[in-house]
Scaffold this active site. Structure first.
Site, PDB file in Angstrom:
ATOM      1  N   ASP A 293       0.787  -0.838   0.377  1.00  0.00           N
ATOM      2  CA  ASP A 293      -0.192  -0.091   0.413  1.00  0.00           C
ATOM      3  C   ASP A 293       0.770   1.373  -0.504  1.00  0.00           C
ATOM      4  OD1 ASP A 293      -2.328  -0.821  -0.220  1.00  0.00           O
ATOM      5  OD2 ASP A 293      -2.679  -1.353   2.395  1.00  0.00           O
ATOM      6  N   GLY A 428      -4.964   5.931  -6.760  1.00  0.00           N
ATOM      7  CA  GLY A 428      -5.205   4.779  -8.630  1.00  0.00           C
ATOM      8  C   GLY A 428      -6.710   6.357  -9.509  1.00  0.00           C
TER       9      GLY A 428
END
EC number: 1.3.7.7
Length: 507
Positions: A293, A428
């Site tokens: 992450d 994203g």
């Protein structure tokens, strides 16, 4: 003095009032015209406190201007002494009332004859220092006053048997201050170090004489407390630590500094095992920074701006611990420029020292970072530019006086900072997907400048085409198109001009 509708650090009297209102049984008299007396409202709104703000305005009005202030100021001091029965009354002018050039020290001397409480005039130059410098000086002045008083009464204090510490700089309206102090207390408890005193928050001025009983002083924030620590070092040879334990690396450095001081003073301590255990098993941020992450953030561009303590610490954390590219970092504490540059050397591309929010806004727009870490003003700028912002420093609004436990210092603070950093980035295609599916936060195309520039206009067709471009590249497209239009001396950007600009950039 300058006219401004936004200031990162307020005028000097605000710093004095923050320190005065932090102590128990200390009352401040503010010699000021109406308009300068907003501190009570500001503190009542922001601090989650049950008690009234112990500040009274001695208003400079037309009667005062005609007859002088002495009678009114002395009456206000003696009245508050009777009503509130404080231990100390502090008189402070504001930058406005300082123009009158009155002998306020004479007023204080006159009032102190009639009062049970001690009376002090805040020794601050209101034209030369800001809120943070004034808070530092006022705290030192109060500590000095009571230490000198103790000396004259031959009050001697012995060192505590066990290692002990004074935490200096816990001030009203500080950024996550109460949570940080709670975390520091927990840290010192783990290290088996007694808390001698925490000043000025909830401290009594009559206990200040016991400050030299501690083995060392700890100053978590450079902005308030450093002058007091230097005074205690000079007068009582008390060592102090001013390494802010923010982030895994700096927390470990700070603990090792404590270890070094205690061992030099005759204790035998070794905190390496504690540091290792906390870093590897207790703090979540160490393993999180190595997780997939967090690796998604590697190389992402960010900017940092705030007070010297927080901006320097967050810059180090982003670069050292999370692999984030800091395009530039800066502080509005212009007086602390040398220290700040030294702290962030090698951790960012550029250092900005300024208290001009317009300049900072334009720099952010030009940089186009993936995330901003700054103050309340940078949050506003981020909203205008559609760039996410994590708030890491004062000045802040009520969102950053949380009821829940959210420290920035110590090992629990590392978790809080890791969360803040990770959640501040738009992940994203999130931004683009929200627009495609009509998400809750759909926005029109925003300008990539903060300063007003009305020389270019966009046609409806061009605006519509621009809004179809994904948010994470839209700003760049808009800027390139506007640059092309200026080069071509065009004032109206049409659809055709957009395509021409695209071809030019592509070629």
């Amino acid at each position: 003095m300058k006219l401004a509708y936004w200031m990162y650090a307020g005028p000097a009297h605000i710093g004095t009032l923050r320190v005065a209102s932090s102590f128990k049984k200390v009352h401040a008299i503010m010699h000021a015209p109406l308009g300068d007396d907003y501190f009570n409202v500001m503190r009542s709104m922001l601090e989650r406190d049950r008690d009234f703000t112990p500040v009274t305005a001695s208003v400079v009005d037309r009667h005062v201007l005609a007859r002088g202030s002495q009678e009114k100021v002395v009456e206000n001091i003696t009245r508050k002494d009777r009503e509130e029965k404080p231990d100390l009354v502090i008189l402070t002018p504001t930058c406005t009332s300082s123009i009158l050039q009155e002998d306020l020290q004479n007023f204080v001397s006159r009032a102190s004859i009639e009062t049970e409480a001690d009376v002090l005039l805040a020794d601050v130059n209101h034209y030369r220092v800001n809120e943070l410098q004034a808070s530092d000086r006022t705290l030192e002045q109060i500590v000095t006053f009571y230490m000198e008083k103790a000396k004259s009464n031959n009050i001697l204090t012995k060192k505590t048997i066990k290692p002990s510490v004074n935490i200096i700089g816990a001030v009203s309206l500080g950024f996550h201050n109460q949570h940080d102090i709670a975390e520091l207390k927990r840290l010192f408890h783990d290290l088996d170090i007694q808390i001698n005193q925490v000043i000025p928050e909830n401290a009594s001025v009559h206990d200040l004489k016991n400050l030299p009983s501690a083995w060392f002083n700890f100053v978590p924030y450079r902005e308030t407390g450093l002058m007091t620590a230097l005074y205690l070092k000079k007068e009582f040879n008390m060592p102090y630590i001013d390494i802010t334990p923010m982030g895994i690396v700096q927390t470990a450095t700070s603990i090792r500094s404590i270890q070094k001081i205690l061992n030099a003073l005759g204790a035998t301590v070794n905190y390496e095992k504690y540091i290792d255990e906390q870093t590897r098993f207790i703090s979540q941020s160490a393993w999180f920074s190595r997780s997939i992450d967090c690796q998604n953030l590697t190389g992402k561009k960010a900017i940092v701006f705030g007070d010297a303590t927080h901006a320097a610490a967050i810059t180090r954390i982003l670069h050292q611990e999370m692999g984030i590219h800091v395009a530039w970092c800066g502080t509005y504490c212009k007086y602390d420029e040398e220290w700040f540059r030294e702290q962030v050397k090698g951790f960012c591309d550029e250092v900005i020292i300024s208290d001009d929010h317009g300049l900072i806004g334009d720099l952010i727009a030009k940089t186009e970072p993936a995330a901003i870490f700054g103050t309340q003003m940078e949050r506003h700028i981020g909203k205008r530019l559609n760039i996410p912002c994590g708030v890491i420093s004062s000045p802040v609004h009520i969102q950053n006086f949380p009821l829940s436990y959210r420290p920035f210092l110590g090992y629990e603070g590392t978790n809080q900072i890791a969360d803040l950093v990770y959640n501040s980035f738009t992940l994203g295609m999130e931004d683009h997907l929200l627009e495609i599916f009509g998400g809750h936060d759909t926005t029109e195309a925003l300008s990539v400048g903060i300063s007003a520039d009305d020389s270019l206009n966009w046609s409806d067709e061009a605006q519509k085409e621009l809004s179809k471009i994904p948010g994470f590249v839209r700003g760049k497209v808009k800027r390139n198109t506007e640059k092309f239009a200026r080069d071509c001396s065009k004032n109206l950007i049409t659809l055709e001009l957009m395509y021409e600009a695209k071809e030019k950039v592509s070629s």
